[in-house]
Design an enzyme around this catalytic site. Structure first.
Site, PDB file in Angstrom:
ATOM      1  N   GLU B  34     -45.254 -53.517  12.564  1.00 32.31           N
ATOM      2  CA  GLU B  34     -46.059 -52.300  12.434  1.00 32.31           C
ATOM      3  C   GLU B  34     -46.384 -52.059  10.958  1.00 32.31           C
ATOM      4  O   GLU B  34     -45.499 -52.076  10.121  1.00 32.31           O
ATOM      5  CB  GLU B  34     -45.279 -51.115  13.020  1.00 32.31           C
ATOM      6  CG  GLU B  34     -45.874 -49.743  12.774  1.00 32.31           C
ATOM      7  CD  GLU B  34     -47.303 -49.591  13.289  1.00 32.31           C
ATOM      8  OE1 GLU B  34     -47.551 -49.922  14.456  1.00 32.31           O
ATOM      9  OE2 GLU B  34     -48.155 -49.155  12.488  1.00 32.31           O
ATOM     10  N   THR B  44     -52.080 -44.118  19.235  1.00 28.94           N
ATOM     11  CA  THR B  44     -51.203 -43.327  20.094  1.00 28.94           C
ATOM     12  C   THR B  44     -51.053 -41.884  19.614  1.00 28.94           C
ATOM     13  O   THR B  44     -50.892 -40.965  20.400  1.00 28.94           O
ATOM     14  CB  THR B  44     -49.801 -43.984  20.146  1.00 28.94           C
ATOM     15  OG1 THR B  44     -49.970 -45.351  20.532  1.00 28.94           O
ATOM     16  CG2 THR B  44     -48.895 -43.283  21.134  1.00 28.94           C
ATOM     17  N   ALA B  49     -52.548 -37.117  25.855  1.00 27.70           N
ATOM     18  CA  ALA B  49     -51.169 -37.071  26.370  1.00 27.70           C
ATOM     19  C   ALA B  49     -51.087 -36.991  27.888  1.00 27.70           C
ATOM     20  O   ALA B  49     -50.080 -36.574  28.437  1.00 27.70           O
ATOM     21  CB  ALA B  49     -50.372 -35.933  25.716  1.00 27.70           C
ATOM     22  N   HIS B  52     -52.748 -40.251  33.690  1.00 26.63           N
ATOM     23  CA  HIS B  52     -53.885 -40.086  34.592  1.00 26.63           C
ATOM     24  C   HIS B  52     -53.542 -40.501  36.024  1.00 26.63           C
ATOM     25  O   HIS B  52     -52.530 -41.158  36.280  1.00 26.63           O
ATOM     26  CB  HIS B  52     -55.069 -40.917  34.082  1.00 26.63           C
ATOM     27  CG  HIS B  52     -55.738 -40.315  32.875  1.00 26.63           C
ATOM     28  ND1 HIS B  52     -56.561 -39.219  32.963  1.00 26.63           N
ATOM     29  CD2 HIS B  52     -55.678 -40.648  31.567  1.00 26.63           C
ATOM     30  CE1 HIS B  52     -57.000 -38.914  31.738  1.00 26.63           C
ATOM     31  NE2 HIS B  52     -56.469 -39.761  30.873  1.00 26.63           N
ATOM     32  N   VAL B 177     -50.068 -57.393   8.866  1.00 28.49           N
ATOM     33  CA  VAL B 177     -50.391 -58.788   9.193  1.00 28.49           C
ATOM     34  C   VAL B 177     -51.559 -59.250   8.329  1.00 28.49           C
ATOM     35  O   VAL B 177     -52.601 -58.605   8.283  1.00 28.49           O
ATOM     36  CB  VAL B 177     -50.735 -58.913  10.695  1.00 28.49           C
ATOM     37  CG1 VAL B 177     -51.167 -60.336  11.032  1.00 28.49           C
ATOM     38  CG2 VAL B 177     -49.531 -58.493  11.532  1.00 28.49           C
ATOM     39  N   SER B 345     -58.779 -45.324  26.865  1.00 31.11           N
ATOM     40  CA  SER B 345     -58.300 -44.528  27.996  1.00 31.11           C
ATOM     41  C   SER B 345     -58.479 -45.347  29.275  1.00 31.11           C
ATOM     42  O   SER B 345     -59.511 -46.007  29.425  1.00 31.11           O
ATOM     43  CB  SER B 345     -59.116 -43.245  28.076  1.00 31.11           C
ATOM     44  OG  SER B 345     -58.700 -42.480  29.166  1.00 31.11           O
ATOM     45  N   CYS B 411     -40.499 -21.255  14.066  1.00 32.51           N
ATOM     46  CA  CYS B 411     -41.437 -21.127  15.187  1.00 32.51           C
ATOM     47  C   CYS B 411     -40.915 -21.865  16.417  1.00 32.51           C
ATOM     48  O   CYS B 411     -41.013 -21.365  17.526  1.00 32.51           O
ATOM     49  CB  CYS B 411     -42.801 -21.688  14.807  1.00 32.51           C
ATOM     50  SG  CYS B 411     -43.540 -20.896  13.381  1.00 32.51           S
ATOM     51  N   CYS B 455     -40.868 -24.124   6.826  1.00 34.35           N
ATOM     52  CA  CYS B 455     -39.786 -25.101   6.964  1.00 34.35           C
ATOM     53  C   CYS B 455     -40.037 -26.438   6.294  1.00 34.35           C
ATOM     54  O   CYS B 455     -39.094 -27.187   6.056  1.00 34.35           O
ATOM     55  CB  CYS B 455     -39.437 -25.310   8.426  1.00 34.35           C
ATOM     56  SG  CYS B 455     -40.738 -26.064   9.402  1.00 34.35           S
TER      57      CYS B 455
END
Lengths: 414, 496
Positions: B34, B44, B49, B52, B177, B345, B411, B455
């Site tokens: 990666e 991604t 999210a 389907h 790569v 998708s 939060c 934060c």
């Protein structure tokens, strides 16, 4: 037996500290809870002067102001607990409220008769003000940059563009300039600056360009901010076509105003005033849920810490009244409403039993203005009024009593 | 026993699924490669999210998409349990606003039946509005697909990679790569910025860059074009739908979705804008795109909140392959090279099925017999989330480690303990560059109403301490996105 108190103060900033000291001095069993590791709220990061001129009659920095109150807390013996986050307020009856909080010692519940909520505000961020483009490093709120620099000693960037000419933005403009960064522009949506006059002077002192009636609309960059797109807006704040230009910068600072932190209160049904963003309160700063009081920036956004401390003390007095009478005695409440050119005000309900300080902001800058309360035939003259500067006006008990049902506050240019 | 070395390029949802499936075999040595500093940060990351239903794709036109989507949906129902991935199976309603829309819904129903989708049916106006009371009251009905759900895409990748690494997969982060070594028509390894990684099998799951990786071995029959989609996310107190709401689809797009995503925030998006091939890094949101999403969402969900309730906008890119169908095959010209390309998708839904497809390809097309490990561990425990932990359990945690009692993200109620656990897991898979986003995707810190205003700075301190770096060197999202330029006096020192 579960611990129980007369007052639990939520938030250890200036409003909470002042409330806790006063409550204790009034003889109430008091516990102060704060989520940070240290007391003072945002004061410890406000290393500039300008604090306490009214309250202490001398000019202090934020940390100095906080220090004096923290010493008082210790002198009068208020119990306090830091690193403590309130998860929930549970309202059982007027004199029985349970506070659930988390701390390094565990999740605990304590009973209290009253709550003074002084949890401050949060800053509006880039997404809230409609800035599009790349989501990259180098975008900070002004307070976030202030924390980075003045608490943790980190320099966020070199070339800075600031959105908003409010006080925090202007103070950070000076802070960045003093640390050797280049502040390339302050971009203000409105046709007038948003901060106190003494802070607007900073721009001239440091030769920082101020663009009024302009708006940052887009940020571009790969990993970090590289350039910032600005457009001019017309009198209706609509973007003027083809007026855009780009400024190269590695940092965008958002100083677009504060929003009272009221989510915990909303969950127990406290009614919110859309114009202040804080709760609707009576003259003792009691919210619409009996026994829950509010002070400081959680009530309305203040520009002087002195007023914040004053509100904390008033809320403590309210808590004492509440406990002594098992609830605030029923009164014929008179509604205080914002009329012409008044953007917001608090408190919202007055009894006429005592003098009241009304905090308010006008909606636009005006010269030679009359502030009028027509129902009670009260008038005050001001040479100049700006939205940035909060008005604090005393209404005397006998004046309030002249009204039948409501009092309207208006600002009328002459 | 000689182990066969497998190199998977790309630790997104496809690469991670493949790594997990292949980690089961004793005679494979799996390397996951990666270029980013953490997993799941490519295609991604910005995804609707959704898991389907499998009724969208016409098996005649897009046979792989049609087959793998429904298979993937079924596998996810199992994987989310094994891997403790945040999920919700709340079903989807495709909304008909005109009588003509029902023709399209009939077509989708037919196709769904053909593809093997269970439980679908057309519902009338009354049922549509009872399924979803906030729906546009002018809706005439819809198609109800109960097997649709939602997962956290990056949490899913993190979960799979953690599971894969615990089963022996080696993850190479920040490894780009540069070329692929081929000798006598067989792959031999991958040239990277960190040197050569030997490999007998190379699996190209490089998302938007799959065409460029494929070209490195001389295979160039397809191209990948970025298709941008933009999204709005609203504050948690804004009421959203209980189901996933789709408009009736058009030939090019499933349309703008209105949904309450798994963290409880109303989300709308995406639109579909085709970008030139060169713009594979163009993740900028645009006023035009966001406005388009807003207008389209309003048609099925009229009660959109005021803009002051927006907490985030973002854009993602779908890798659109020439031809339109997924390209999943062992390339005959180069033995050992497998393309997993054009995973547009429903790529997230299909990912587990894609992984099993690749395993089949290794067995059937490369002729390799796979032997199962005797001790393969299918399970992975989710990170502790303070905000989900019951009170007694939280008190037990705090008693053993008091950092679980310190709330860092107000939060979302994320504790310092959650963050320390995230950092431990980052280190376990090999994350070298500390970033706020790595903590964010694992804990949800910084993703609430205030967007980290309070934060972020505290997370920086924790990351700096645990990674033993200076605080300003902590990044937002990998190298180049450091949160500062030095200590507070750095510019004055440089000037003097």
């Amino acid at each position: 037996m579960m611990e129980s108190y007369d007052v639990i103060v939520i938030g250890g900033g200036p409003a909470g500290l002042a409330a806790a000291v006063k409550a204790k001095e009034l003889g109430l069993e008091t516990l102060l809870l704060d989520e940070n590791e240290f007391l003072g709220g945002i004061l410890p990061q406000c290393i500039h002067p300008g604090f306490g001129i009214h309250y202490f009659k001398e000019e202090l920095t934020g940390p100095e102001f906080a220090h004096r109150f923290i010493e008082k807390i210790k002198d009068v013996g208020v119990r306090y607990q830091t690193s403590t986050y309130v998860l929930n307020i549970e309202n059982y009856s007027d004199l029985e409220k349970k506070i659930v909080f988390s701390s390094p010692k565990g999740i605990k519940e304590v009973w209290t008769k009253t709550v003074i909520y002084a949890a401050g505000a949060r800053e509006r961020h880039a997404f809230e003000i409609g800035i599009v483009g790349d989501r990259v490093a180098g975008i900070y709120t002004a307070g976030e940059a202030q924390t980075l620099m003045d608490i943790y000693g980190i320099m966020p960037g070199k070339e800075i563009v600031i959105v908003g000419s409010g006080d925090v933005g202007l103070i950070m403009a000076r802070r960045f300039a003093l640390e050797g960064a280049k502040v390339k522009a302050v971009i203000e949506l409105m046709p007038y600056p948003g901060g106190l006059a003494r802070n607007v002077m900073i721009l001239r002192d440091f030769n920082i360009p101020l663009y009024l009636s302009h708006k940052v609309v887009e940020v571009r960059g790969r990993a970090r901010v590289e350039k910032i797109k600005v457009v001019k807006v017309d009198e209706n704040l609509k973007e003027i076509p083809k007026s855009e230009f780009w400024i190269d910068a590695d940092t965008l600072l958002i100083s677009a105003g504060l929003v009272p932190n009221v989510k915990l209160l909303q969950r127990i049904g406290v009614e919110i005033d859309p114009s202040t963003g804080g709760p609707i309160v009576n003259e003792l700063l009691e919210t619409t849920v009996p026994g829950i009081f509010v002070a400081g920036n959680a009530l309305l956004i203040n520009d002087l810490v002195d007023y914040v401390a004053e509100q904390g003390e008033l809320a403590a007095f309210g808590a004492k009244e509440f406990i002594e009478n098992e609830g605030i005695p029923s009164k014929r409440w008179i509604k205080l409403e914002n009329g012409q050119n008044i953007r917001l005000l608090a408190p919202h309900y007055l009894s006429g039993e005592r003098d009241v300080y009304v905090y308010a902001r006008v909606s636009t800058p005006m010269e030679n203005v009359k502030i009028v309360f027509p129902e009670i035939k009260k008038e005050l003259r001001f040479p100049i009024l700006r939205p940035a500067e909060m008005l604090r006006i005393r209404l005397r008990a006998e004046e309030i009593r002249r009204a039948e049902k409501k009092i309207t506050m208006e600002a009328i240019p002459q | 026993m000689k182990r066969i070395k497998v190199a998977i390029i790309g630790a997104g949802i496809s690469g991670a699924s493949i790594a997990r499936v292949l980690s089961r075999y004793d005679n494979l040595e799996v390397h996951l490669i990666e270029k980013n500093s953490d997993v799941g940060w490519g295609v991604t990351k910005a995804n609707t999210a959704l898991i389907h239903g499998g009724y969208d794709d016409d098996p005649k036109k897009f046979p792989l998409r049609a087959k793998l989507c429904i298979q993937g949906n079924r596998i996810w129902h199992q994987w989310v349990k094994e891997l403790e991935i945040p999920h919700i199976w709340n079903g989807a309603l495709i909304v008909a606003l005109t009588e003509d829309d029902f023709d399209e819904l009939e077509t989708l129903l037919e196709r769904g039946i053909k593809n093997g989708v269970p439980e679908m049916r057309i519902v009338d106006k009354e049922e549509a509005l009872s399924l979803e009371p906030g729906l546009n009251p002018k809706a005439l009905g819809g198609l109800w697909i109960p097997i649709v759900g939602q997962i956290g895409p990056i949490p899913a990748v993190v979960a799979m990679v953690e599971n894969a690494v615990s089963n022996g997969v080696k993850l190479h982060l920040e490894t780009e790569v540069k070329g692929i070594k081929v000798e006598n028509g067989e792959v031999k390894g991958i040239e990277t910025n960190n040197g050569l990684i030997d490999a007998d099998i190379v699996i190209n799951a490089a998302g938007l860059y799959a065409d460029e990786i494929s070209k490195m071995v001389g295979i160039d029959y397809f191209e990948i074009h970025p298709r941008k989609g933009e999204y709005w996310i609203f504050d948690e107190d804004v009421p959203g739908p209980r189901r996933v709401l789709f408009p009736t689809p058009t030939p090019i797009s499933k349309g703008v979705v209105v949904t309450t995503e798994i963290s409880g925030h109303l989300m709308i998006g995406p639109n579909a804008q085709d970008l030139p091939k060169e713009e594979k890094e163009n993740l900028a949101t645009t006023m035009e795109g966001l406005n388009e999403v807003w207008e389209k969402a309003k048609k099925i969900w009229p009660n959109l909140p005021p803009k002051s309730k927006v907490i985030r906008t973002f854009a993602g890119l779908r890798p659109e392959p020439s031809g339109g169908d997924f390209i999943i095959k062992a390339e005959e010209e180069v033995y050992g090279f497998i393309n997993v390309a054009g995973i547009r998708s429903p790529g997230l839904t299909s990912a587990p099925a894609i992984a099993y497809e690749v395993k089949e390809i290794i067995e059937c097309d490369l002729g390799i017999t796979l032997t199962e490990k005797s001790h393969w561990n299918p399970y992975r425990r989710d990170i502790t989330h303070f905000f989900m932990t019951p009170r007694e359990e939280a008190n037990r945690l705090i008693a053993t480690n008091n950092s679980y009692g310190k709330i860092v993200c107000k939060c979302n109620k994320v504790s310092e303990g959650d963050i320390l656990e995230a950092i431990e897991r980052m280190k376990f898979i090999g994350v070298k560059t500390p970033s706020i986003d790595s903590v964010k995707v694992r804990t949800k810190a910084t993703s609430g109403t205030c967007q980290g205003t309070f934060c972020k700075v505290r997370i920086v301190q924790i990351l700096a301490r645990e990674y033993k770096v200076e605080p300003w060197k902590v990044t937002l999202k990998g190298k180049g996105s450091e949160i500062g330029v030095g200590d507070v006096k750095v510019l004055l020192r440089r000037a003097s």
